[in-house]
Design a protein around this motif. Structure first.
Motif, PDB file in Angstrom:
ATOM      1  N   LEU A 142       0.840  -1.200   0.000  1.00 25.61           N
ATOM      2  CA  LEU A 142       0.000   0.000   0.000  1.00 25.61           C
ATOM      3  C   LEU A 142       0.875   1.250   0.000  1.00 25.61           C
ATOM      4  CD1 LEU A 142      -2.791  -0.975   2.563  1.00 25.61           C
ATOM      5  CD2 LEU A 142      -3.141  -0.435   0.158  1.00 25.61           C
ATOM      6  N   ASN A 143       2.073   1.106  -0.531  1.00 23.10           N
ATOM      7  CA  ASN A 143       3.039   2.209  -0.434  1.00 23.10           C
ATOM      8  C   ASN A 143       2.575   3.474  -1.134  1.00 23.10           C
ATOM      9  OD1 ASN A 143       5.004   0.977   1.164  1.00 23.10           O
ATOM     10  ND2 ASN A 143       5.901  -0.076  -0.578  1.00 23.10           N
ATOM     11  N   GLN A 144       1.788   3.342  -2.196  1.00 23.89           N
ATOM     12  CA  GLN A 144       1.310   4.537  -2.885  1.00 23.89           C
ATOM     13  C   GLN A 144       0.380   5.348  -1.991  1.00 23.89           C
ATOM     14  OE1 GLN A 144       0.685   1.414  -3.730  1.00 23.89           O
ATOM     15  NE2 GLN A 144      -1.433   1.106  -4.379  1.00 23.89           N
ATOM     16  N   LEU A 167      15.278  10.241  -1.808  1.00 25.51           N
ATOM     17  CA  LEU A 167      16.125   9.302  -2.529  1.00 25.51           C
ATOM     18  C   LEU A 167      15.242   8.255  -3.200  1.00 25.51           C
ATOM     19  CD1 LEU A 167      19.093   8.485  -3.092  1.00 25.51           C
ATOM     20  CD2 LEU A 167      18.974   7.046  -1.036  1.00 25.51           C
ATOM     21  N   TYR A 168      15.356   8.106  -4.511  1.00 22.11           N
ATOM     22  CA  TYR A 168      14.487   7.188  -5.247  1.00 22.11           C
ATOM     23  C   TYR A 168      15.297   6.410  -6.274  1.00 22.11           C
ATOM     24  CZ  TYR A 168      14.700  10.374  -9.272  1.00 22.11           C
ATOM     25  OH  TYR A 168      15.141  11.136 -10.333  1.00 22.11           O
ATOM     26  N   ASN A 175       8.386   4.410  -8.440  1.00 22.70           N
ATOM     27  CA  ASN A 175       9.079   5.557  -7.847  1.00 22.70           C
ATOM     28  C   ASN A 175       8.895   6.803  -8.689  1.00 22.70           C
ATOM     29  OD1 ASN A 175      12.043   4.408  -6.033  1.00 22.70           O
ATOM     30  ND2 ASN A 175       9.976   3.602  -6.030  1.00 22.70           N
ATOM     31  N   VAL A 176       9.080   6.642  -9.996  1.00 28.15           N
ATOM     32  CA  VAL A 176       9.066   7.791 -10.907  1.00 28.15           C
ATOM     33  C   VAL A 176       7.650   8.262 -11.215  1.00 28.15           C
ATOM     34  CG1 VAL A 176       9.716   8.569 -13.223  1.00 28.15           C
ATOM     35  CG2 VAL A 176      11.265   7.090 -11.929  1.00 28.15           C
ATOM     36  N   ALA A 225      10.031   3.830  -1.318  1.00 19.11           N
ATOM     37  CA  ALA A 225       9.930   2.372  -1.270  1.00 19.11           C
ATOM     38  C   ALA A 225      10.434   1.731  -2.552  1.00 19.11           C
ATOM     39  CB  ALA A 225       8.481   1.963  -1.008  1.00 19.11           C
ATOM     40  N   ASP A 226      11.467   0.912  -2.416  1.00 20.88           N
ATOM     41  CA  ASP A 226      12.069   0.218  -3.561  1.00 20.88           C
ATOM     42  C   ASP A 226      12.954  -0.882  -3.013  1.00 20.88           C
ATOM     43  OD1 ASP A 226      13.105   0.071  -6.485  1.00 20.88           O
ATOM     44  OD2 ASP A 226      14.916   0.315  -5.275  1.00 20.88           O
TER      45      ASP A 226
END
Length: 327
Positions: A142-144, A167-168, A175-176, A225-226
């Protein structure tokens, strides 16, 4: 098409018999991840998967063998997926969007059980959570939804924060395309300037982060989150601490690696749950018929050891809300 024929199509001729009917010959399972086998984060995730398989009656060595492949260069994922296919794995458990895509493109197809994937519908990996379609099912984050919430916690920790370094991973479409635009809107509404920092390697960050801090003086660092970033989280947290930057992110595991605060899911718990899907498919279920699950529990974790090292006081109200406090 008969059900048994469909299963054979998805996983090869060995898939025609449910796992429970196959006796004690171990099946091969594939794991395809961004990062390295040696990081604390990756060890936690694999421990979660192993625990889940055990809870579903599967013992490593007796019932299954785990074939693992790791990549730092995302262009290697298709070749690594083919390696797993050549190793005759019955199911592939991928971690990160690019790994899922590589597994989905195999021919003949192999069932894919996603483990903690960001927005799989928005990134086009599945048709919907309830009816994923194709050969893919598993767990999603549910990171979004929770990532913008980190801005609220930043305000509680650093009330006068004016600049936030983000930081991504530029290789991660979530991420983008999702997290950065969301953070831009949220920071703009709060009058906070963003410094967007693309992560390429830990070695590069070791030189660029001190330069950034000296030039721009950010008040905190937000780790998007990655899986590749999280694989390097211990090192990133140490760099942030050296620059006296409080670090925030969404995965609960990263608080144990030195982040000051995390708000979101436990990735290892999603891995544990992914084992349920592995067992269901081995017993004959069609991945397309298994709804993708999201976490039901969101956790707030505060690391007081990091706060002390930074010379920061964490508000009592925030500590009272925390699900876990690391002391």
């Amino acid at each position: 098409m008969r059900r048994r024929d469909l299963i054979a199509l998805l996983g090869g001729s060995a898939a025609a018999w449910p796992f429970s009917a196959r006796g004690q010959t171990p099946v091969r399972l594939g794991y395809l991840a961004a990062g390295t086998a040696s990081s604390d984060y990756m060890k936690r995730l694999l421990a979660g998967l192993t625990q889940g398989l055990t809870e579903n009656g599967m013992i490593e060595g007796r019932d299954y063998l785990l074939e693992t492949r790791f990549a730092v260069d995302y262009e290697r994922f298709p070749a690594l997926a083919r390696e797993l296919q050549q190793a005759k794995v019955r199911i592939i458990v991928p971690l990160t969007i690019a790994a899922v895509r590589a597994a989905q493109q195999l021919s003949p197809p192999i069932p894919v059980v996603m483990a903690a994937i960001n927005d799989p519908v928005g990134t086009g990996l599945i048709a919907s959570l309830s009816h994923p379609g194709g050969v893919t099912t598993g767990t999603a984050t549910l990171n979004q939804d929770v990532t913008p919430k980190l801005m609220e916690f930043l305000g509680a920790l650093v009330p006068r924060a004016a600049t936030l370094a983000v930081l991504y991973n530029p290789a991660n479409p979530s991420n983008v395309n999702f997290f950065l635009p969301s953070l831009r809107r949220e920071s703009g509404a709060r009058g906070i300037s963003l410094i967007e920092l693309a992560f390429k390697s830990a070695a590069d960050l070791g030189s660029t982060l001190p330069t950034l801090v000296a030039a721009r003086h950010p008040d905190a660092l937000l780790l998007v989150a990655d899986s590749f970033l999280y694989d390097q989280a211990d090192h990133i947290a140490a760099l942030a601490l050296a620059q006296r930057l409080p670090m925030l992110t969404s995965a609960a595991e990263i608080a144990h690696g030195g982040a000051l605060l995390t708000y979101g899911l436990s990735v290892s718990e999603l891995f544990r749950r992914s084992a349920y899907y592995v067992k269901r498919i081995l017993d004959g279920a069609n991945p397309a018929d298994l709804p993708v699950e999201q976490p039901t529990r969101i956790r707030l974790v505060v690391n007081l050891k990091t706060a002390k090292a930074l010379g920061m006081d964490v508000p009592g109200e925030l500590l009272a809300r925390a699900d876990e406090v690391i002391e």
